[in-house]
Design an enzyme around this catalytic site. Structure first.
Site, PDB file in Angstrom:
ATOM      1  N   ASP A  31      45.534  76.708  71.630  1.00  0.00           N
ATOM      2  CA  ASP A  31      44.269  76.792  70.896  1.00  0.00           C
ATOM      3  C   ASP A  31      43.094  77.053  71.824  1.00  0.00           C
ATOM      4  O   ASP A  31      42.165  77.784  71.499  1.00  0.00           O
ATOM      5  CB  ASP A  31      43.988  75.475  70.162  1.00  0.00           C
ATOM      6  CG  ASP A  31      44.968  75.275  69.024  1.00  0.00           C
ATOM      7  OD1 ASP A  31      45.774  76.196  68.789  1.00  0.00           O
ATOM      8  OD2 ASP A  31      44.922  74.206  68.394  1.00  0.00           O
ATOM      9  N   SER A  80      50.653  92.812  34.046  1.00  0.00           N
ATOM     10  CA  SER A  80      51.245  91.488  34.253  1.00  0.00           C
ATOM     11  C   SER A  80      52.734  91.577  33.935  1.00  0.00           C
ATOM     12  O   SER A  80      53.259  92.662  33.662  1.00  0.00           O
ATOM     13  CB  SER A  80      50.539  90.450  33.400  1.00  0.00           C
ATOM     14  OG  SER A  80      50.670  90.816  32.062  1.00  0.00           O
ATOM     15  N   ASP A 115      52.342  80.641  42.523  1.00  0.00           N
ATOM     16  CA  ASP A 115      51.374  80.170  41.542  1.00  0.00           C
ATOM     17  C   ASP A 115      49.977  80.106  42.160  1.00  0.00           C
ATOM     18  O   ASP A 115      49.464  79.044  42.500  1.00  0.00           O
ATOM     19  CB  ASP A 115      51.810  78.785  41.038  1.00  0.00           C
ATOM     20  CG  ASP A 115      51.072  78.399  39.774  1.00  0.00           C
ATOM     21  OD1 ASP A 115      50.398  79.260  39.199  1.00  0.00           O
ATOM     22  OD2 ASP A 115      51.176  77.230  39.376  1.00  0.00           O
ATOM     23  N   CYS A 406      32.642  48.053  31.246  1.00  0.00           N
ATOM     24  CA  CYS A 406      33.015  48.552  32.570  1.00  0.00           C
ATOM     25  C   CYS A 406      33.894  47.511  33.271  1.00  0.00           C
ATOM     26  O   CYS A 406      33.503  46.353  33.403  1.00  0.00           O
ATOM     27  CB  CYS A 406      31.774  48.826  33.406  1.00  0.00           C
ATOM     28  SG  CYS A 406      32.182  49.251  35.109  1.00  0.00           S
ATOM     29  N   CYS A 409      31.847  46.011  36.333  1.00  0.00           N
ATOM     30  CA  CYS A 409      30.621  45.218  36.240  1.00  0.00           C
ATOM     31  C   CYS A 409      30.358  44.662  34.838  1.00  0.00           C
ATOM     32  O   CYS A 409      29.386  43.948  34.634  1.00  0.00           O
ATOM     33  CB  CYS A 409      29.421  46.053  36.701  1.00  0.00           C
ATOM     34  SG  CYS A 409      29.025  47.388  35.569  1.00  0.00           S
ATOM     35  N   CYS A 424      30.005  54.414  33.049  1.00  0.00           N
ATOM     36  CA  CYS A 424      29.271  53.162  33.172  1.00  0.00           C
ATOM     37  C   CYS A 424      27.815  53.499  33.482  1.00  0.00           C
ATOM     38  O   CYS A 424      27.534  54.168  34.467  1.00  0.00           O
ATOM     39  CB  CYS A 424      29.887  52.338  34.300  1.00  0.00           C
ATOM     40  SG  CYS A 424      28.860  50.927  34.730  1.00  0.00           S
TER      41      CYS A 424
HETATM   42  S1  IVH Z   1      54.737  91.516  40.663  1.00  0.00           S
HETATM   43  C1  IVH Z   1      53.863  94.947  37.925  1.00  0.00           C
HETATM   44  N1  IVH Z   1      55.666  89.517  42.081  1.00  0.00           N
HETATM   45  O1  IVH Z   1      52.482  86.855  38.334  1.00  0.00           O
HETATM   46  C2  IVH Z   1      54.288  93.733  38.644  1.00  0.00           C
HETATM   47  N2  IVH Z   1      53.862  89.097  40.571  1.00  0.00           N
HETATM   48  O2  IVH Z   1      52.202  87.910  35.233  1.00  0.00           O
HETATM   49  C3  IVH Z   1      53.139  92.979  39.101  1.00  0.00           C
HETATM   50  N3  IVH Z   1      53.034  86.787  40.625  1.00  0.00           N
HETATM   51  O3  IVH Z   1      49.531  88.625  37.960  1.00  0.00           O
HETATM   52  C4  IVH Z   1      53.376  91.645  39.603  1.00  0.00           C
HETATM   53  N4  IVH Z   1      54.432  86.046  42.148  1.00  0.00           N
HETATM   54  O4  IVH Z   1      49.738  87.175  40.009  1.00  0.00           O
HETATM   55  C5  IVH Z   1      54.762  89.908  41.149  1.00  0.00           C
HETATM   56  N5  IVH Z   1      56.553  87.849  43.410  1.00  0.00           N
HETATM   57  C6  IVH Z   1      55.666  88.239  42.494  1.00  0.00           C
HETATM   58  C7  IVH Z   1      54.720  87.351  41.946  1.00  0.00           C
HETATM   59  C8  IVH Z   1      53.829  87.820  40.973  1.00  0.00           C
HETATM   60  C9  IVH Z   1      53.423  85.732  41.354  1.00  0.00           C
HETATM   61  C10 IVH Z   1      51.965  86.743  39.605  1.00  0.00           C
HETATM   62  C11 IVH Z   1      50.947  87.824  39.731  1.00  0.00           C
HETATM   63  C12 IVH Z   1      50.843  88.480  38.380  1.00  0.00           C
HETATM   64  C13 IVH Z   1      51.585  87.536  37.498  1.00  0.00           C
HETATM   65  C14 IVH Z   1      52.364  88.328  36.499  1.00  0.00           C
END
Ligand code: IVH
Length: 679
Positions: A31, A80, A115, A406, A409, A424
């Site tokens: 570091d 998504s 996530d 409370c 208190c 409270c």
């Molecule tokens: S691929 C077209 N891979 O899940 C494919 N998404 O509902 C696009 N996510 O908004 C996504 N891990 O934020 C992909 N290994 C992964 C992922 C992933 C998490 C999330 C991502 C996306 C949501 C899909």
């Protein structure tokens, strides 16, 4: 080597060490050596401002330029994934793919579903140029400044590798569990609202208007999708391996599966094993590996046909509810907490769960002795989701009701309509008294870092302090009463090394007497008077006495002070105990007015002006210029608008800013010109 060459080579070296540390988890220098190189680079960069680079390793600490996020339309929409919740649905997906590919052999890439929140990163010629949140999938926020502070995201890729001139890479920004827990502990000790889970914490952090907040909170990022013309691989897996070589953090948990059995093996393994990962996951993502097969399967309006998410079931267990206690937080909010028979859940033993508030408690209809179902979903803190119906009998125990007094208190609790919280109202209640002292000593207030919440708690319990002003009347003898000899006479301490901790605390308190008035005012903890309001009030009224005798109208004249703050200040000074608090601070030499130097440095030169600071400066730092503007009654604002009075521009002012200023006819003032305005 010339200094300019040294500067460039330090940048390269620091990018490499950063990668070793944050992506590979295998640092090759200590570091101290890292810090030394960083300092030298900072020194050289301030000497050669013409070599400024937004992607320099020095920029990871976050600038003090406040963010106002621009909305950007995604080059390619961010789709998504459709979700599945059981193995049946996974095999249906598999068979749909099989059918779609008309018997062609295919592989499925299995990955963790992180996530966090998704991010799209754009690179041009190996340099990060833009980072955009998912937003609504069509457009998102430009969060580049914040993303630059994430150490595992490369700002500049090594030269000579096979990445295309332009590409996009998507992934997930996460807050690792340990960072999340530390952050929440800190927030708890400051009486701030806790983040419910790492995802919320990551999202709040990435969208913070102050990049320094983001830099402090140590986010991480995993990338999982490479896009663009000319990306090297023919398959998703190969592309991610390339991205790994270029310096991106790609999950080691990714596997190629041949057939459904291997997919289920992966899913079943990670269903439990994921609890050992240092970050949150909520499922598995399955993707057809070959890019040409992906193309032939195509997309629906919302999601690709070539990928799917399998969501883990939140683990649930049943245990017995023994007692519900009511905790009073540092802000007076009362939270019901369930105490249960200990039970193993998602890898940890759980015996307490929050019941959030009166509404949640009522909706659960709990009785002591009930079998309750406990779940750990995305939330880190386990929660009771309901009563395990199969055990309900006619002779249930006593029904759990929210308390009306409370527990600390005894004061009747109050709840405002439209608010979930019950609290409270007695601000002399112990947790609130402690909360105010903790706020008083906190970093942005009096910054007495030799004291922590535990010590404050102990001093309070020992009767040494009742409010923060008592800190100034602590003495060495009070903290460490000398031992007595046989005749009851004190034996003086002679070893100077003894009681270093207490001496350190006293020194910290003493030191805080130099804290400027504006921060003392903030430290007093007047409701609604945050840092900015305290600054404005201190600079306008110049002393606590002037503020005390100010009328509502006079306060409302101050820029940034509205009715709520003004009324709160007036109410505060109307209380006798607050006046006594102020007097005790005064007696002990705490700054309750601007100093001579602060006063003489003030002027009205920039009164009524909104000034934008942009670029790199030679004579003062950006922070110093900000302070100078405020000292001379001006307002420093983040972005250029028609209302901007002028832009204080150093070298390397961003081209977008320059264009905007020209378009709106906003004057550009150079550093020297600015300084001469003050003469
Ligand atoms: S691929 C077209 N891979 O899940 C494919 N998404 O509902 C696009 N996510 O908004 C996504 N891990 O934020 C992909 N290994 C992964 C992922 C992933 C998490 C999330 C991502 C996306 C949501 C899909």
């Amino acid at each position: 080597m010339t200094e300019k060459e040294e500067l460039l080579s330090l940048r390269q070296s620091l990018h490499q060490h950063n990668y070793n540390y944050y992506v590979l988890n295998a640092p090759t220098i200590g570091d101290q050596e890292f810090d030394m190189q960083m300092h030298r680079l900072q020194e050289l960069e301030s000497k050669y401002p013409e070599l400024f680079d937004a992607n320099s390793p020095t920029q990871r600490v976050g600038s003090d330029l406040s963010n106002e996020f621009q909305t950007v339309v995604h080059k390619r929409p961010m789709l998504s994934l459709s979700n599945t919740y059981n193995q049946q649905e996974v095999s249906e997906f598999y068979h749909r793919v099989e059918e779609g590919l008309k018997g062609d052999a295919f592989q499925i890439c299995c990955e963790m579903k992180f996530d966090g929140l998704s991010i799209s990163l754009h690179y041009e010629k190996g340099r990060l140029v833009r980072a955009v949140t998912r937003g609504d999938g069509t457009q998102g926020d430009d969060v580049t400044e914040n993303v630059r502070t994430i150490r595992s995201i490369p700002l500049v890729l090594p030269e000579g590798l096979d990445y295309p001139d332009e590409f996009e890479i998507r992934g997930e920004v996460l807050m690792p569990f340990d960072v999340f827990e530390k952050l929440n502990k800190e927030r708890e000790s400051k009486g701030e609202q806790l983040f419910a889970n790492p995802r919320n914490a990551a999202s709040g952090t990435l969208k913070s208007k102050d990049p320094r907040v983001c830099a402090e909170r140590k986010l991480d990022a995993y990338l999982y999708y490479l896009l663009g013309d000319g990306i090297p691989g023919e398959s998703h897996y190969d592309n991610l391996q390339c991205a790994k070589r270029w310096g991106f953090k790609i999950s080691d948990e990714m596997r190629l599966a041949n057939g459904l059995d291997e997919i289920f093996e992966y899913i079943n393994h990670w269903d439990t094993e994921r609890h050992h990962l240092p970050f949150a996951t909520d499922g598995i993502v399955l993707k057809v590996n070959s890019l040409s097969q992906q193309r032939s399967l195509g997309l629906t309006a919302k999601s690709p046909r070539w990928a799917i998410a399998y969501k883990f079931q939140a683990e649930q267990v049943s245990t017995i509810l023994r007692e519900v206690t009511f905790q009073v937080g540092r802000t007076g909010v009362v939270t019901p907490v369930a105490n249960m028979d200990p039970v193993l859940l998602a890898g940890t033993i759980v015996k307490r769960a929050t019941l959030h508030n009166a509404d949640v408690l009522a909706s659960l209809d709990l009785h002591i002795g009930d079998h309750v179902l406990v779940e750990k979903g995305g939330e880190i803190i386990p929660k009771i989701v309901g009563v395990d119906e199969q055990y309900i009998s006619d002779d249930r125990g006593e029904k759990v009701e929210f308390v009306s007094l409370c527990p600390e208190c005894g004061t009747p609790l109050v709840r405002n309509e439209e608010e979930a919280a019950t609290y409270c109202p007695n601000d002399e209640c112990r947790p609130q008294l402690l909360g105010r002292i903790e706020h008083f000593i906190s970093r942005k207030a009096m910054n007495i870092d030799s004291l922590g919440p535990e010590t404050v708690d102990k001093f309070f319990s020992d009767g040494l302090i009742h409010d923060a002003s008592d800190l100034y009347e602590l003495t060495f003898d009070k903290l460490c009463p000398p031992p007595l000899d046989l005749f009851g006479n004190p034996i003086p301490y002679n070893d100077k090394k003894e009681h270093l901790l207490e001496k350190n605390i006293l020194a910290g308190i003493e030191e805080s007497k130099n804290v400027p008035f504006e921060r003392v005012l903030f430290a007093m903890g007047i409701r609604f008077v945050g840092e900015i309001a305290a600054k404005a009030l201190a600079r306008n009224f110049k002393s606590i006495d002037a503020l005390k005798s100010a009328t509502l109208e006079q306060m409302l004249e101050v820029n940034g002070i509205g009715m709520v703050i003004a009324q709160s200040v007036i109410n505060w000074f109307a209380e006798d105990r607050n006046l006594q608090f102020v007097e005790k601070l005064r007696r002990n030499g705490v700054q309750l007015a601007l100093t001579e130097t602060e006063l003489s440095a003030q002027s009205e030169t920039f009164a009524g002006m909104s000034i934008v600071i942009s670029g790199v400066f030679q004579h003062h730092s950006r922070d110093e210029y900000k302070a100078i503007i405020e000292q001379h009654s001006g307002k420093n604002v983040g972005s250029i608008s028609a209302k901007t009075s002028f832009v204080l521009a150093g070298s390397n002012m961003g081209p977008a800013k320059l264009e905007k200023a020209n378009k709106l006819g906003v004057r550009i003032v150079s550093e020297d010109e600015f300084l001469s305005m003050l003469k």
